[in-house]
Motif scaffolding. Structure first.
Motif, PDB file in Angstrom:
ATOM      1  N   CYS B 316      37.163  35.366  30.296  1.00  0.00           N
ATOM      2  CA  CYS B 316      38.319  35.783  31.087  1.00  0.00           C
ATOM      3  C   CYS B 316      39.579  35.831  30.218  1.00  0.00           C
ATOM      4  N   PHE B 318      42.528  35.980  31.265  1.00  0.00           N
ATOM      5  CA  PHE B 318      43.647  35.309  31.908  1.00  0.00           C
ATOM      6  C   PHE B 318      43.622  33.807  31.650  1.00  0.00           C
ATOM      7  N   CYS B 319      42.424  33.222  31.726  1.00  0.00           N
ATOM      8  CA  CYS B 319      42.349  31.767  31.602  1.00  0.00           C
ATOM      9  C   CYS B 319      41.583  31.352  30.346  1.00  0.00           C
ATOM     10  N   GLY B 323      38.511  29.242  33.884  1.00  0.00           N
ATOM     11  CA  GLY B 323      38.334  29.483  35.318  1.00  0.00           C
ATOM     12  C   GLY B 323      39.670  29.681  36.001  1.00  0.00           C
ATOM     13  N   CYS B 324      39.812  30.815  36.679  1.00  0.00           N
ATOM     14  CA  CYS B 324      41.052  31.086  37.408  1.00  0.00           C
ATOM     15  C   CYS B 324      40.720  31.986  38.586  1.00  0.00           C
ATOM     16  N   CYS B 327      38.951  35.468  37.702  1.00  0.00           N
ATOM     17  CA  CYS B 327      37.524  35.433  37.349  1.00  0.00           C
ATOM     18  C   CYS B 327      36.734  34.627  38.367  1.00  0.00           C
TER      19      CYS B 327
HETATM   20 ZN   LIG Z   1      39.878  33.380  34.531  1.00  0.00          ZN
END
Ligand SMILES: [Zn+2]
Lengths: 713, 394
Positions: B316, B318-319, B323-324, B327
């Motif tokens: 991902c 973003f993270c 985990g965010c 995703c």
């Molecule tokens: Zn994520």
């Protein structure tokens, strides 16, 4: 597919927790899109953690649209045996109902098993109803629920007819008759076609085969005897029928992907076991299995060496037969080939996806684990081809257009008919979609301009004044087919405003320091982009009023000569957009003029030189002589005509003619215009003398006077 | 009496004074300070010449007179400069910032407004070149804007992808958007009534459209796979291509769906092409497009034209895998579909499916652009709002 884990546990041990199970299934190709809490199943307490898994089953694996199908995968993953759910022993067959597969229906229905049962129709027990609901199926009554339960558990769709409502105690599998209709269970009366298969009684259709049963023989509270159907229908036939009727059901979904042709009798036995278990019915006689031409199972050769060649890894030879056997394949070891083992693998009936070696290699890859594939890089064995001209050309276009202040838009290839209609050239037609999403996307764009005009309007409505957009894309028309084009729209001021520029003009409805962009700003962009592609354009007034989407008298046809072509090639048009066209698309009043151009890139390519064959000329070594000439001519005379006359008279030493002034008004005669040209003379071999240039200028003067009645100023 | 200032002192003092001149009144005041008959500094200097020693008198006189000339010239030049600016300054000075025409157009409006307060000062425009008289510029005013356009973000991503794969030895090829059923489906192991056709809801033409091939176009391509088929039909292996382009699906527009979007498909066919090569190539591609630490994961999937097929996930963006919400707490984002070219596809174009293997992949450029630029709504790409377009690199 919603799978209740406690139901799964009845068929296969699940030696891991819910999360691990979900992860394992996902890793093997059955994506678990959600894990929901399991409902309580009265009377069937879960033997371990329970949940409802929502699985995405790919279209090639209809066998996994059932608890049994998932159980087979779980059995293979964890090397555990399957425990078959109880099946009833079939008593001797009886002939109380005659089943006939008519010849015309045999291809679409190679197997039809049926049996009869005396039933007592009542609601299903709570555990059965709860399991159906957990799987997303609404409980109806014990008999119908049993058929649905079998479908969810074993994956094979079944149907129950109210025997006493069938005419003539017979079932006929046949194509629908002309103009035949059937009222399906959902209450709709459906017109059938002769390519649709039905299950009929002696008189009329009672079910659409593999799709939905008929309401007239529906099992109701009054039903005492049923005929159960467990058949196999051809996927293509079911899919075509389902699509034509716009009717998709749990049964059609399974049949059109491929049901197990070995399953009908097994499913029937399971149904009788369940009817007995819930006290809903007892068989009347045995199972009539109409299967005139049993299918031979698919057998495929599998080579260990090929597995490695496709996957790029060395899978242990022992692993291959083990995993395939666990998945239900039958294995015979074949002779070694080049020192590597081979196998003959027979697919079970439910594996409708297995036809050839690669299908087995996929099974090996799935169970070996995609996560164990290393990363390697493919060797380059041959020099790659040079980039395509079309690609280079588009990149160049983008560079030139963005450098010219235009931003790139990408608009939809399908548009509203009203947006496209004004841009259809005479004699051409719009290309329509048969099944558009909506009227907004009903026709393919005949030109790039409608989309660009909409994008311009969008920006203008958000307060932008200076808008320059271009798009490179395909256009579609009935006459020309699909063609590549480039289009530009320009609105707002001719240049960015700057505090240091003193002069003030009016642009649109607000004051500004710089003049509004006009036709010549657009023409400059068009000239520049064509020049980049090796094309020297000629702008000419169009014959007649010009394209209807431009203001009459304010557009040009852009042309160029093409190598090997006698006449000029038309590249496209440029001009001031007809205000009504933009207004109809929502352009706010007072937005000022929009100038637009669109060129056909195929024509541009024909007219373009080969840029890669550029030969540089040395900078000139001898000085140039520059002369200005100002003349008054008829107002309607195009500058190009004057330029051509000058060129025709002048020797090769005339290297450039450029108009630098145009004036109408006081001091110039009525109907006249003053044009000024700057002429540059130079020779490559020597310095020109004033005298010879003077002579040329006199000749030019004479020519302009005689050809255009020019007067000198 | 204070000791007399030297010629250099006076010259420096005048230069400093000229720098501070902001109005005609200032200019007059400066003139009085240096050339005034009674207290002018230069006047005093000239008077002092008489008191100097005979040795110094001649040289001092020459210097003092030269300075007087310099100052007179500088004052005259400055007066001219301010006179030349006056009409502009007066005209503009009447504008309040809110009347500025460009105020609606982003930062340019703000810059013009900021400039308006200094128009009554002596402008630097038209100042002569002499060092003492060079007029002072307000260097904080904005420069003349150079108008350049921007590539569309989807083009920026597409060209980046093309460059990455060109660097890996791939050729970029294109094909028609109006396709025939054979090239869009049948040659890709999707015969009529194949259920996988449902995976790509297709837009059909009302009437067949003539094309450059002998098969009339009947539909809008749902992927660029047809380009690959056409390429294989006309080229001998090895094949190493990517096919970027616009594709169409009958999807109602929403945050993540657009009925038209951009796709790139890749195809490699050669002897000994393997699935591990596919993984390595895609890993390289995603690491270059995103970040070098991007991880790639394969999961089994199904496409009719590849087998085995894999969905490709990347860590991902973003993270970074922790985990965010984007995703869904998995740390992975699904970005690609891929797999080994199905032998039936190779056979459909007359290739030897025993000697050759191949792999193919397909990726939505819109999806990659959304991840790369954190655009929230795919529909924004097709609105062509300049305020969005202008944010992307040239
Ligand atoms: Zn994520």
């Amino acid at each position: 597919m919603r799978i209740l884990v406690s139901w799964l546990r009845e068929i296969v041990p699940v030696p891991v927790g819910i999360d691990d199970l979900a992860e394992a299934l996902t890793r093997h190709g059955f994506e678990v899109s959600s894990v929901d809490p399991a409902p309580e199943i009265p009377g069937r307490p879960a033997a371990g953690p329970d949940a409802v898994l929502d699985l995405e089953i790919t279209t090639n694996r209809p066998d996994c649209l059932s608890v049994l199908g998932i159980a087979r995968e779980v059995a293979a993953i964890y090397a555990n045996p399957l425990r078959w759910p109880p099946l009833a022993e079939p008593p001797a067959a009886n002939a109380e109902v005659a089943v006939t597969i008519e010849e015309a229906g045999a291809a679409a229905c190679p197997r039809y098993a049926s049996s009869l049962a005396d039933v007592r129709v009542a609601p299903s027990p709570a555990w059965m109803a709860a399991r159906l609901e957990a799987a997303g199926v609404r409980p109806i009554n014990g008999v119908v629920d049993v058929t649905n339960y079998v479908m969810l558990e074993l994956g094979h769709p079944m149907h129950a007819f109210d025997l006493d409502r069938l005419a003539g105690a017979e079932l006929r599998v046949r194509p629908a008759r002309p103009a035949e209709t059937v009222r399906t269970l959902d209450g709709e009366t459906r017109a059938l076609g002769d390519d649709m298969l039905v299950i009929a009684d002696a008189e009329r259709a009672q079910a659409v085969a593999g799709v939905m049963g008929g309401a007239d023989s529906e099992v109701t509270g009054a039903t005492a005897r049923v005929a159960l159907e467990s058949a196999w229908f051809d996927p293509i036939s079911v899919r075509r029928t389902s699509r034509r009727l716009a009717l998709s059901t749990d049964a059609s979904y399974r049949f059109e992907r491929g049901a197990d042709i070995d399953a009908p009798v097994r499913a029937m036995r399971r149904a009788h076991a369940l009817l007995a278990e819930i006290g809903a019915g007892a068989p009347r006689g045995g199972i009539a299995d109409c299967y005139p031409a049993p299918r031979t199972p698919t057998t495929v050769a599998l080579r260990h060496a090929r597995i490695g060649r496709v996957l790029g890894i060395d899978v242990a030879p022992d692993f291959v037969p083990v995993i395939l056997e666990r998945l239900g394949f039958r294995i015979e070891t074949g002779p070694d080939e080049a020192g590597a083992p081979t196998w003959r693998v027979t697919a079970p009936g439910h594996r409708v996806d297995v036809h050839r070696e690669i299908d087995l290699i996929e099974e090996v890859a799935r169970h070996h684990g995609y996560h164990r594939l290393p990363s390697t890089f493919p060797p380059l064995r041959r020099p790659p081809a040079a980039p395509a001209d079309s690609l280079e050309r588009r990149r160049l276009l983008r560079r030139v257009l963005t450098a010219g202040g235009c931003s790139e838009a990408i608009t939809y290839g399908f548009i509203e008919e009203a947006a496209g209609r004004p841009f259809v050239a005479g004699g051409d037609e719009l290309v329509r979609l048969a099944n558009p999403l909506s009227e907004t996307y009903a026709v393919l764009r005949p030109a790039l301009l409608p989309g660009l005009v909409d994008a311009l309007v969008y920006n203008r409505r958000r307060g932008r004044r200076d808008i320059r957009l271009f798009e490179i894309g395909r256009r579609f028309s009935a006459a020309a087919g699909e063609t590549p084009g480039v289009a530009v729209v320009v609105a707002g001021s001719a240049a960015p405003e700057h505090w240091g520029d003193g002069q003030r003009w009016r642009t649109g409805d607000r004051g500004g320091r710089v003049p509004p962009a006009d036709f010549y700003d657009l023409a400059g962009i068009v000239e520049r982009l064509l020049d980049a592609l090796g094309v020297a354009p000629a702008f000419a007034a169009p014959a007649g009023a010009g394209p209807a989407w431009f203001v009459p008298g304010r557009s040009a046809v852009v042309q160029a000569s093409a190598p090997g072509e006698g006449t000029l090639v038309t590249l496209g048009h440029a001009g001031q957009l007809e205000p009504a066209v933009a207004a109809a698309r929502g352009l706010p009043a007072g937005s000022g003029a929009i100038h637009a151009a669109e060129l056909d890139l195929d024509a541009v390519v024909r007219a373009g030189g080969d840029r890669r064959r550029l030969v540089a000329s040395p900078p000139p070594r001898f000085p140039a002589i520059v002369r200005d000439i100002a003349i008054a001519v008829e107002r309607t005379l195009p500058a190009a005509a004057v330029r051509e006359t000058i060129r025709a008279v002048a020797p090769d030493s005339l290297v450039a003619v450029r108009a630098f002034d145009r004036y109408e008004g006081p001091g110039i005669g009525e109907g006249q215009v003053s044009l000024a040209f700057r002429l540059t003379f130079r020779r490559g071999d020597r310095t020109l003398t004033d005298a010879e240039v003077q002579r040329t200028m006199r000749e030019i003067g004479t020519a302009l006077r005689t050809t255009h009645q020019a007067t000198f100023r | 009496m204070a000791p007399l200032a030297t010629v250099e002192d006076v010259r420096a003092a005048f230069a400093a004074g000229l720098r501070d001149v902001a109005s005609p009144a200032d200019l007059q005041e400066l003139r009085n300070r240096f050339l005034g008959r009674k207290r002018g500094a230069v006047t005093a200097l000239l008077r002092s010449v008489a008191e100097a020693s005979p040795d110094e008198r001649r040289e001092l006189g020459r210097q003092a007179n030269a300075l007087k000339q310099e100052i007179e010239q500088a004052l005259a030049a400055r007066r001219e400069a301010s006179a030349a600016d006056a009409p502009t300054a007066g005209d503009d000075g009447r504008h309040s910032p809110t009347e500025k025409p460009a105020a609606a157009e982003g930062s340019a409006g703000a810059e013009v407004a900021r400039g308006s307060g200094v128009h009554d000062r002596i402008s630097g425009r038209g100042a002569p070149a002499a060092p003492l008289s060079s007029a002072v510029l307000d260097v904080t005013l904005p420069g003349r804007e150079v108008r350049v356009g921007h590539r569309h973000p989807l083009t920026a991503v597409r060209e980046e992808i093309e460059e990455i794969f060109t660097g890996l030895g791939f050729e970029v090829v294109e094909g028609p958007e109006v396709e025939d059923d054979y090239h869009n489906f049948e040659a890709l192991n999707m015969p009529p009534e194949h259920p996988a056709r449902d995976m790509q809801d297709t837009l059909y033409l009302d009437a067949p459209l003539r094309t450059r091939s002998d098969r009339p176009g009947t539909l809008l391509r749902t992927h660029t796979s047809g380009v690959q088929i056409r390429y294989m039909e006309t080229h001998e292996p090895p094949v190493r291509i990517i096919a970027p382009g616009v594709v169409y699906r009958r999807d109602t527009p929403d945050l993540t769906h657009s009925p038209m979007f951009q796709q790139v498909e890749g195809l490699l066919v050669d002897e000994d092409v393997t699935m591990t090569d596919l993984k390595g190539t895609l890993e390289c591609f995603l690491q270059r497009l995103f970040t070098p630490d991007t991880q790639v994961m394969f999961r089994p999937s199904f496409f009719p034209y590849t087998e085995p097929s894999a969905e490709v996930f990347m860590s991902c963006v973003f993270c970074r895998g922790d985990g965010c919400a984007v995703c869904k707490r998995t740390g992975w984002l699904e970005v690609l579909g891929s797999g080994m070219v199905h032998p039936a596809v190779l056979e459909a174009v007359g290739y030897d499916s025993e000697r050759l293997t191949g792999w193919a992949f397909g990726v939505g450029i819109d999806r990659l652009a959304i991840l790369k630029y954190r655009v929230q709504d795919i529909r924004a790409f097709y609105e062509n709002d300049l305020q969005l377009l202008e944010q992307f690199p040239l």
